[in-house]
Design a protein around this motif. Structure first.
Motif, PDB file in Angstrom:
ATOM      1  N   ALA A  12       8.036   4.015   2.954  1.00 53.70           N
ATOM      2  CA  ALA A  12       8.329   3.171   4.117  1.00 53.70           C
ATOM      3  C   ALA A  12       8.151   3.968   5.403  1.00 53.70           C
ATOM      4  O   ALA A  12       7.503   3.502   6.355  1.00 53.70           O
ATOM      5  N   GLN A  15       4.405   4.503   6.085  1.00 56.11           N
ATOM      6  CA  GLN A  15       3.659   3.279   6.432  1.00 56.11           C
ATOM      7  C   GLN A  15       4.060   2.750   7.816  1.00 56.11           C
ATOM      8  O   GLN A  15       3.212   2.291   8.579  1.00 56.11           O
ATOM      9  N   SER A  94      12.872   7.097  -7.323  1.00 58.86           N
ATOM     10  CA  SER A  94      13.915   6.204  -6.806  1.00 58.86           C
ATOM     11  C   SER A  94      15.332   6.746  -6.930  1.00 58.86           C
ATOM     12  O   SER A  94      16.287   6.040  -6.632  1.00 58.86           O
ATOM     13  N   GLY A 142      12.869   8.822   0.388  1.00 63.07           N
ATOM     14  CA  GLY A 142      13.124   8.548   1.812  1.00 63.07           C
ATOM     15  C   GLY A 142      14.566   8.791   2.197  1.00 63.07           C
ATOM     16  O   GLY A 142      14.862   9.244   3.309  1.00 63.07           O
ATOM     17  N   ASN A 206      14.299  -5.843   5.898  1.00 62.24           N
ATOM     18  CA  ASN A 206      13.055  -6.566   5.671  1.00 62.24           C
ATOM     19  C   ASN A 206      13.257  -8.069   5.641  1.00 62.24           C
ATOM     20  O   ASN A 206      12.417  -8.821   6.130  1.00 62.24           O
ATOM     21  N   ASN A 228       6.030  -3.773   9.578  1.00 56.46           N
ATOM     22  CA  ASN A 228       5.904  -2.462  10.213  1.00 56.46           C
ATOM     23  C   ASN A 228       5.410  -2.580  11.648  1.00 56.46           C
ATOM     24  O   ASN A 228       5.798  -1.812  12.524  1.00 56.46           O
TER      25      ASN A 228
HETATM   26  N1  LIG Z   1       9.540  -2.297   6.248  1.00 53.74           N
HETATM   27  C1  LIG Z   1       9.027  -1.644   5.217  1.00 53.74           C
HETATM   28  N2  LIG Z   1       9.752  -1.452   4.103  1.00 53.74           N
HETATM   29  C2  LIG Z   1       9.186  -0.782   3.074  1.00 53.74           C
HETATM   30  C3  LIG Z   1       7.853  -0.295   3.138  1.00 53.74           C
HETATM   31  N3  LIG Z   1       7.573   0.310   1.949  1.00 53.74           N
HETATM   32  C4  LIG Z   1       8.691   0.207   1.188  1.00 53.74           C
HETATM   33  N4  LIG Z   1       9.675  -0.459   1.872  1.00 53.74           N
HETATM   34  C5  LIG Z   1      11.042  -0.751   1.415  1.00 53.74           C
HETATM   35  O1  LIG Z   1      11.638   0.524   1.180  1.00 53.74           O
HETATM   36  C6  LIG Z   1      12.420   0.493  -0.003  1.00 53.74           C
HETATM   37  C7  LIG Z   1      11.892   1.529  -0.982  1.00 53.74           C
HETATM   38  O2  LIG Z   1      11.689   2.733  -0.303  1.00 53.74           O
HETATM   39  P1  LIG Z   1      10.316   3.569  -0.364  1.00 53.74           P
HETATM   40  O3  LIG Z   1      10.079   4.110   0.986  1.00 53.74           O
HETATM   41  O4  LIG Z   1       9.232   2.752  -1.008  1.00 53.74           O
HETATM   42  O5  LIG Z   1      10.701   4.697  -1.401  1.00 53.74           O
HETATM   43  P2  LIG Z   1      10.592   6.277  -1.195  1.00 53.74           P
HETATM   44  O6  LIG Z   1      11.475   6.669  -0.099  1.00 53.74           O
HETATM   45  O7  LIG Z   1       9.153   6.657  -1.076  1.00 53.74           O
HETATM   46  O8  LIG Z   1      11.263   6.834  -2.540  1.00 53.74           O
HETATM   47  P3  LIG Z   1      10.688   6.927  -4.034  1.00 53.74           P
HETATM   48  O9  LIG Z   1      10.063   5.588  -4.338  1.00 53.74           O
HETATM   49  O10 LIG Z   1      11.885   7.231  -4.826  1.00 53.74           O
HETATM   50  O11 LIG Z   1       9.685   8.035  -4.027  1.00 53.74           O
HETATM   51  C8  LIG Z   1      12.351  -0.912  -0.544  1.00 53.74           C
HETATM   52  O12 LIG Z   1      13.486  -1.603  -0.085  1.00 53.74           O
HETATM   53  C9  LIG Z   1      11.091  -1.501   0.081  1.00 53.74           C
HETATM   54  O13 LIG Z   1      11.256  -2.881   0.279  1.00 53.74           O
HETATM   55  C10 LIG Z   1       7.103  -0.519   4.329  1.00 53.74           C
HETATM   56  O14 LIG Z   1       5.954  -0.132   4.488  1.00 53.74           O
HETATM   57  N5  LIG Z   1       7.752  -1.180   5.332  1.00 53.74           N
END
Ligand SMILES: Nc1nc2c(ncn2[C@@H]2O[C@H](COP(=O)(O)OP(=O)(O)OP(=O)(O)O)[C@@H](O)[C@H]2O)c(=O)[nH]1
Length: 624
Positions: A12, A15, A94, A142, A206, A228
């Motif tokens: 997130a 992106q 996660s 994250g 979201n 985003n």
């Molecule tokens: N607004 C927004 N939310 C996002 C995006 N990508 C993922 N999410 C949200 O972020 C959450 C998951 O976090 P991520 O950032 O995908 O996970 P991460 O921090 O990379 O952690 P891991 O998957 O454990 O490696 C979920 O609630 C998704 O709906 C994005 O590009 N924009």
């Protein structure tokens, strides 16, 4: 210079960063190769490379190669500094837990790599004014890595305002977007570090942004890139006065001073208007009044809560483009008279307003129309209670069955950390309610001495000092050769690095060097404000204020047994079925008693009511 350093963590975070930087580059006229014909204050967001290209002051961290690769395939591929993009091998999957991801350890390779990147970012800045970390609280990386990053930044940047742009788990489990089932755990385990080591946090959810897309844009199926884009526009708006000419300079330190009145009660949200779908731009022509009003209604909020029950604790309004000041003064006056917008008693500055002369920009590949004027609100209100209470309920549902706990314990987390984090969440909830569960008023402790509590880096800094000095000496020699006299900005950097004592006294001793920072070319008023070490905006805006907001001290995977699997399945079922008790939440919020118990305003203000406390910040607006 008031540089803003930005860190993007996890899918997130990266992106959102991709879209935000695309927009920021467009606003500053940065070409795909990093060149810029002309722009104001480029140094705030960009550093200059050896080839004179403008490089975003941005670092990117993730454990997922796909996300990292998307950066290198996107529109920013040529402008980003590849040395500040780091793919980690420690996969969070996660789960917020692995010490390698969440904690700083100088023996650990990923910690050292992160440290190296932070150091590079800091060395490229003369006097960073703010550090922004973008991430999601729900994901494992994250959330976990943000904790590590904040620990890492803590000693180095004790006086820099640190804030996070955090995607908070949605209160509504409507399966719009895939969300990790363990998101309540990841979020709850991160909150104590956010409260302790960051100055404030801007929450987005979201589901709220999805709703804005559906209600305002008639989008049937918005995706992450649309959401985003919305986040990017808000960040652009709130940072505009640091980057472009306008009525007054409101930097992140001012926002903290004006919006955060109590330590740890630091969770803000944003609203933005107008978002117009390109196909409908000929139908929708909102005026300044419509735009400003929609900041306060459900259609503009980028965090879900019930607007009828919450009370504001402060708000900062940021306007861009064609916003004539007399008309704006009139609109704000009207807003102040609205009975629907309620401020908690004791709120000091109700509407801090800032207008930028920069024209709004939109990104070409997004279905959002360009409009001549935009408004954004950074707000603090008791509305965030709904997000926290919903999180607590979902956490309790999972934790009462100890569902998925073994995954965390298997990664080295002590189980007690769940209850400690839960208590921390409870404290946040009580702060927003204004009283303990037993009805007694809350006595707020100041933030713990960050330098003492997180002083593990002292030893390491001492070891690294000779190396840093060497780097600085080379830099100094280059400057002397070039100009025969080092630039003031370099003296500041040298002062910061050579004197590795980050105590308050040492910081004050370095004040003369800081004072040499080149002021932004803004108004006389702005210069006055930017030169003062800690501007007390509220006092400047109104001498009648009684209570100043308290100035904060800058401030292995394991095999899950079958039995546990069954428990997890039951928990998932129960978790999915758990209704979002919106009504109940609303009722609770109505009874939160916030104003009464936290109110230390003198009687005269009480008699005049909340509206009387809303100071007119806008009446003094004028372009200078
Ligand atoms: N607004 C927004 N939310 C996002 C995006 N990508 C993922 N999410 C949200 O972020 C959450 C998951 O976090 P991520 O950032 O995908 O996970 P991460 O921090 O990379 O952690 P891991 O998957 O454990 O490696 C979920 O609630 C998704 O709906 C994005 O590009 N924009």
């Amino acid at each position: 210079m008031r540089e803003i350093l930005q860190f993007h963590v996890g899918q997130a975070g990266i992106q959102i960063g991709n879209t935000a930087w695309e927009l920021l580059c467009l606003e500053h006229g940065i070409q795909p190769d990093g060149s810029a014909p002309s722009s104001q204050n480029l140094q705030v967001l960009f550093s200059e490379s050896q080839t004179k290209a403008n490089v975003p002051r941005a670092a990117f961290f993730d454990d997922d190669p796909l996300t990292i690769n998307s950066l290198n395939r996107g529109p920013l591929k040529k402008v980003l500094n590849q040395n500040l993009i780091k793919l980690f091998k420690d996969d969070a999957s996660s789960i917020w837990a692995s010490k390698k991801i969440t904690q700083y350890d100088e023996k650990d390779r990923s910690s050292r790599a992160a440290d190296e990147i932070v150091r590079k970012m800091l060395e490229a800045a003369d006097a960073a004014s703010a550090i922004i970390i973008y991430h999601s609280l729900a994901g494992g990386f994250g959330s976990g890595f943000t904790c590590k990053l904040l620990q890492l930044l803590n000693d180095e940047t004790a006086k820099t305002t640190k804030l996070t742009v955090s995607v908070f788990p949605s209160t509504k489990q409507d399966q719009l977007f895939t969300q990790p089932i363990v998101e309540p755990y990841n979020t709850i385990l991160t909150l104590p570090t956010l409260s302790e080591l960051s100055d404030f946090n801007i929450l987005y959810d979201n589901a709220a942004m999805y709703k804005v897309c559906q209600n305002q844009l008639d989008f049937e199926t918005p995706n992450f890139s649309h959401l985003n884009y919305m986040i990017a526009q808000t960040i652009s708006s709130i940072s505009q006065s640091i980057r472009f000419r306008g009525t007054k300079l409101v930097d992140f330190n001012d926002m903290r001073t004006n919006l955060i009145t109590t330590p740890k009660q630091q969770f803000l949200w944003t609203s933005y208007s107008p978002f117009i779908y390109t196909d409908q731009q000929h139908l929708k022509k909102p005026n300044l009044q419509n735009i400003t009003e929609s900041l306060f209604d459900d259609n503009g909020h980028l965090l879900s809560f019930n607007r009828l029950t919450h009370k504001y604790l402060g708000s900062s309004l940021f306007f861009k483009g064609d916003c004539p000041l007399p008309e704006l003064n009139y609109v704000i006056k009207q807003i102040k008279q609205s009975e629907e917008i309620r401020f908690a008693e004791g709120t000091q500055v109700a509407y801090q307003t800032c207008v930028s002369m920069a024209q709004p920009c939109t990104l070409p590949n997004y279905p959002f129309a360009k409009y001549s004027k935009t408004a954004c609100m950074l707000a603090h209100s008791t509305g965030v209670l709904q997000s926290f209470e919903s999180l607590k309920k979902r956490f309790s549902t999972l934790y009462s069955k100890r569902a998925f706990v073994s995954w965390y314990v298997g990664q080295g987390l002590e189980e007690g950390q769940f209850s400690e984090s839960n208590e921390s969440l409870q404290q946040i909830i009580e702060l927003y309610k204004g009283k303990h569960g037993d009805g007694k008023p809350i006595e707020v402790q100041p933030k713990t001495d960050r330098k003492q509590e997180y002083g593990y880096k002292k030893e390491k800094q001492a070891q690294q000092q000779p190396q840093v000095k060497k780097t600085q000496e080379v830099k100094k020699t280059q400057d002397v050769k070039k100009n025969q006299a080092p630039k003031a900005s370099n003296q500041i950097t040298t002062a910061r690095v050579e004197n590795n004592d980050y105590s308050e006294d040492a910081y004050d001793q370095r004040a003369p060097a800081r004072a040499q920072q080149k002021p932004l070319k803004l108004t006389t008023n702005d210069q006055k404000q930017s030169n003062s070490a800690k501007p007390n905006r509220i006092q400047q805006e109104d001498d009648n204020i009684v209570n100043q907001p308290q100035q904060q001290e800058d401030d292995n995977q394991i095999n899950e047994p079958q039995e546990q699997e069954d428990i997890n399945q039951q928990a998932i079922q129960q978790y999915d079925e758990e209704p979002v008790q919106q009504q109940e939440d609303q009722q609770q919020n109505q009874d939160d008693g916030f104003g009464e118990s936290n109110n230390q305003q003198p009687k005269q203000n009480d008699q005049k009511g909340p509206q009387a406390n809303q100071l007119n910040a806008v009446e003094n607006i004028s372009f200078q």
